[in-house]
Design an enzyme around this catalytic site. Structure first.
Site, short mmCIF file in Angstrom:
data_model
loop_
_atom_site.label_atom_id
_atom_site.label_comp_id
_atom_site.label_asym_id
_atom_site.label_seq_id
_atom_site.Cartn_x
_atom_site.Cartn_y
_atom_site.Cartn_z
N GLU A 27 0.85 -1.19 0.00
CA GLU A 27 0.00 0.00 0.00
C GLU A 27 0.89 1.24 0.00
OE1 GLU A 27 -2.85 -0.11 3.18
OE2 GLU A 27 -3.72 1.83 2.65
N ASN A 72 -6.74 1.23 2.78
CA ASN A 72 -7.49 2.45 3.06
C ASN A 72 -7.05 3.59 2.13
OD1 ASN A 72 -8.71 1.03 5.13
ND2 ASN A 72 -7.40 1.86 6.73
N ASN A 172 -12.14 -1.05 -1.13
CA ASN A 172 -11.46 -1.64 0.02
C ASN A 172 -12.27 -1.41 1.29
OD1 ASN A 172 -8.94 -2.64 1.49
ND2 ASN A 172 -9.24 -0.63 2.45
N GLU A 173 -12.51 -2.47 2.03
CA GLU A 173 -13.16 -2.38 3.36
C GLU A 173 -14.29 -1.35 3.38
OE1 GLU A 173 -10.15 -2.02 6.45
OE2 GLU A 173 -9.49 -4.08 6.09
N TYR A 244 -6.89 -9.23 10.98
CA TYR A 244 -5.60 -9.09 11.67
C TYR A 244 -5.74 -9.66 13.07
CZ TYR A 244 -4.34 -6.07 7.79
OH TYR A 244 -4.06 -5.59 6.53
N GLU A 292 -6.27 -9.55 2.92
CA GLU A 292 -5.47 -8.91 3.98
C GLU A 292 -5.51 -9.81 5.20
OE1 GLU A 292 -5.83 -4.75 5.08
OE2 GLU A 292 -6.52 -4.26 3.04
N GLN A 352 1.44 -6.71 5.24
CA GLN A 352 1.81 -6.37 3.88
C GLN A 352 3.16 -6.99 3.57
OE1 GLN A 352 1.08 -2.19 3.06
NE2 GLN A 352 -0.91 -2.21 4.07
O1 AHR Z 1 -3.03 -3.09 5.97
C1 AHR Z 1 -3.29 -1.97 6.74
C2 AHR Z 1 -4.75 -1.53 6.63
O2 AHR Z 1 -5.56 -2.48 7.23
C3 AHR Z 1 -5.32 -1.40 5.24
O3 AHR Z 1 -5.04 -0.17 4.67
C4 AHR Z 1 -6.77 -1.55 5.47
O4 AHR Z 1 -7.44 -2.10 4.34
C5 AHR Z 1 -6.88 -2.42 6.70
O5 AHR Z 1 -7.73 -1.89 7.64
#
Ligand code: AHR
Length: 503
Positions: A27, A72, A172-173, A244, A292, A352
Site C-alpha cells: 500500500e 485504506n 477496500n473495506e 488481523y 489482507e 503487507q
Molecule cells: O493493511 C493496513 C490496513 O488495514 C489497510 O489499509 C486496510 O485495508 C486495513 O484496515
C-alpha cells in the site's frame, strides 16, 4: 509424552492449491513504497530506483500476486496523479494515514517493479470518493491495447504494451466506518454491481473481487456478504475477507488459538457465498480472496501518536511491527488454515510485504534489508505448499485456553506435489507446555523417504529478528523417523514444523 495420530492419503484430497494464496500486499503507506521498494540514490537500488535486495527477498518468498495501491489509501486515490512525467505529478494530502503522497511512484512504476519481482499486480479501484467512471478509465489505461483516450495516454507515457492486470478489487473495506466514503451494504452492493458490470464490458477476461467484511467481529458480518453478493453475484468471482490478529493481552495460548477463529470466519463466508448462489439459482461458486491477513498490534499506539502529532510527512514510520517468534507461529497456523480451505480460498495476501506489518524490513536511512520472524513460515509454505492439499485424518490431544476453551494441540495439513513426487506436511504444536509425538500413517506413499524435517523453535516466545541478528530462523532436525509407512515426528512444544518426503 502426549501422542497424536494422523493418516495422510491422497484419496482425501481437498483441492489443487491456487498458488495465489501466497500473495501479498503493498500500500502507499508509511515506508512500504518510499524507502521500502523504491529508494533512488541508494547504492542498493537499480537504475529505476528499486531496491535490488528487496526484490531478491520478494523473489525468494515466491509471491505470485501483490495487491496495490491500498488498502485504506485507495479510497481517496486519484490514479491519474501517479502517471506521466514525475516532475509534473502533484503532492497530495493522504487522508487515510495522514501522510504526504508525492506520487513519485504510480501504477506504471509499480507494474515495472512487479515484473522485476516476478509477481502479478492485483489492482484495487477507488469506490470511496470516486466511482464507476474512474474505475473504467483506470481499467482502460491499464488493459486496453491502444486507440482510445486512456490507452493512448499510457502509450504516450512510455508504456506501449498494456499491463494486462487480471484481478481487480472493487474498493477496500467499504463496510468499515473508518473508510473514506464508507457505504451501507445496499449502497455498496449497487455501486459494486454497476462498476463490475461496466468493467467487464471493457475487459471480459478480468476477475473481480467484491468487498467482504473487514473482520469477523464487524457488526454487519455476515449480512454484509449476503446483501452485497446478491447484487454482485453475476459479475464477480471472489469476495474478500480481511483479518488481523493481536496479542495485546499477552495470553499466548489464546493468541495461538485464533487460527480457529480464522477457520470459523472462512466457513461462514463460504456459507454466505453458497446461500447467495442458491438464492440466485446460480451455477458458479463464489470463492474467497483473503486479501489482507497478518498479525498487527505492536505498533498501534505509536502509529496513533504519529498520525495525530506529526501528520503530513512523506513516508513516516507507520505500522512497523517488529514480529516475535509467537507471531511466526500464528502466521504458520493461518497458512495451515488457508490450505485446509484450498477448495474455496483461491487468493490470499499476507498484509503487507515491505516495512508495513511486513516480513521484509529495510533499515531507515537506507541500510540493509532483513527478514522478520514471520518471513520463515511464509517462505517454506509458499515454496513447498504447492500441489494438492490433502485433508489429514487427525486425532490430537488438546489443551485449555482462556477464551477459546479446549483447542487442539496439533494443527496440520499435507500438500501432495505429484509432479515433483513430494508430500509435505506442515504442523504446529501450539501447546506451550508439552511436546507431542505425532504418529503419521503414510502407507499410501510407498517408496517415499524423509527429505527434511525443518523446525522453527525458540525458547523465548518474544524473540525477534533485526538487521544485525537473526534469533528466529528455521533449522533442520532429525526428529522424524519413517519405518514401514509409519512416521514418528517429535513436535516440540510451541514449534512450527515442515516434514518433506520424496522418492
Ligand atoms: O493493511 C493496513 C490496513 O488495514 C489497510 O489499509 C486496510 O485495508 C486495513 O484496515
Amino acid at each position: 509424552m502426549k501422542t497424536a495420530k494422523m493418516i495422510i492419503d491422497p484419496i482425501s484430497k481437498i483441492s489443487k492449491v491456487d498458488e495465489r494464496i501466497y500473495g501479498s500486499f503493498i500500500e502507499h503507506l508509511g515506508r512500504a513504497i518510499y524507502d521500502g521498494i523504491y529508494q533512488p540514490g541508494n547504492p542498493l537500488s537499480d537504475e529505476d530506483g528499486f531496491r535490488k535486495d528487496v526484490v531478491e527477498l520478494v523473489r525468494e518468498l515466491g509471491v505470485p500476486i501483490v495487491r496495490y495501491p491500498g488498502g485504506n489509501f485507495v479510497s481517496n486515490y486519484f490514479w491519474e496523479d501517479g502517471v506521466g512525467p514525475v516532475s509534473e505529478r502533484p503532492k497530495r494530502l493522504e487522508l487515510a494515514w495522514r501522510s504526504l503522497e508525492t506520487n513519485e511512484v504510480g501504477l506504471d512504476e509499480f507494474a515495472k517493479w512487479a515484473k522485476k519481482a516476478g509477481t502479478d499486480v492485483m489492482m484495487a479501484v477507488n469506490l470511496g470518493t470516486r466511482g464507476i467512471a474512474d474505475a473504467l478509465n483506470l481499467l482502460e489505461y491499464c488493459n486496453h491495447p491502444g486507440g482510445s483516450k486512456y490507452s493512448d495516454m499510457r502509450i504516450k507515457n512510455g508504456h506501449p504494451e498494456p499491463h494486462k492486470i487480471k484481478v481487480w478489487c472493487l474498493g477496500n473495506e467499504m463496510d468499515g466506518p473508518w473508510q473514506i466514503g464508507h457505504k451501507t451494504m445496499e449502497e455498496y452492493g449497487r455501486l459494486a454491481e454497476e462498476t463490475a458490470k461496466a468493467m467487464k464490458q471493457i475487459d471480459p477476461e478480468i476477475e473481480l473481487v467484491s468487498c467482504g467484511s473487514s473482520s469477523l467481529t464487524m457488526p454487519t458480518f455476515p449480512k454484509w456478504e449476503a446483501v452485497t453478493l446478491e447484487h454482485t453475484y453475476d459479475y464477480v468471482d471472489y469476495v474478500s475477507m480481511h483479518q488481523y490478529y493481536g496479542n495485546a493481552e499477552n495470553d499466548t495460548a489464546d493468541f495461538l488459538a485464533k487460527s480457529d477463529d480464522c477457520d470459523q470466519f472462512i466457513r461462514t463466508v463460504i456459507t454466505a457465498c453458497d446461500y447467495v448462489r442458491a438464492v440466485k439459482r446460480g451455477k458458479k461458486d463464489l470463492n474467497i480472496s483473503f486479501d489482507e491477513w497478518n498479525v498487527w498490534f505492536h505498533s498501534q499506539q505509536e502509529d496513533d501518536e504519529t498520525m495525530k502529532q506529526r501528520p503530513w510527512q512523506k513516508a513516516p514510520q507507520l505500522l512497523e511491527d517488529i514480529y516475535t517468534f509467537e507471531d511466526a507461529l500464528l502466521v504458520g497456523l493461518i497458512l495451515i488454515t488457508i490450505l485446509k480451505h484450498a477448495d474455496r480460498v483461491k487468493m490470499a495476501c499476507l498484509a503487507q510485504l515491505v516495512n508495513v506489518i511486513a516480513p521484509i524490513m529495510t533499515e531507515p536511512g537506507g541500510g540493509a534489508a532483513w527478514r522478520q520472524t514471520i518471513y520463515y513460515p511464509f517462505l517454506y509454505t509458499s515454496r513447498y505448499g504447492r500441489g494438492t492439499a490433502i485433508q489429514p485424518i487427525l486425532q490430537t490431544p488438546a489443551h485449555e485456553t482462556s477464551n477459546h476453551g479446549q483447542v487442539s494441540d496439533i494443527e496440520s495439513i499435507a500438500v501432495f506435489n505429484e509432479e515433483k513426487s513430494e508430500v509435505v506436511l506442515f504442523a504446529v504444536n501450539r501447546n506451550l507446555d508439552e511436546d507431542v509425538l505425532l504418529q503419521t500413517d503414510l502407507r499410501a506413499f510407498e517408496g517415499y523417504r524423509i527429505l527434511e524435517h525443518v523446525v522453527l523453535e525458540n525458547e523465548d516466545l518474544k524473540a525477534t529478528n533485526g538487521p544485525l541478528a537473526e534469533k528466529v530462523s528455521p533449522f533442520q532436525t532429525d526428529r522424524s523417523k519413517l519405518d514401514g509407512g509409519q512416521m514418528e515426528s517429535l513436535l516440540k512444544k510451541a514449534t512450527w514444523n515442515m516434514v518433506r518426503l520424496g522418492k
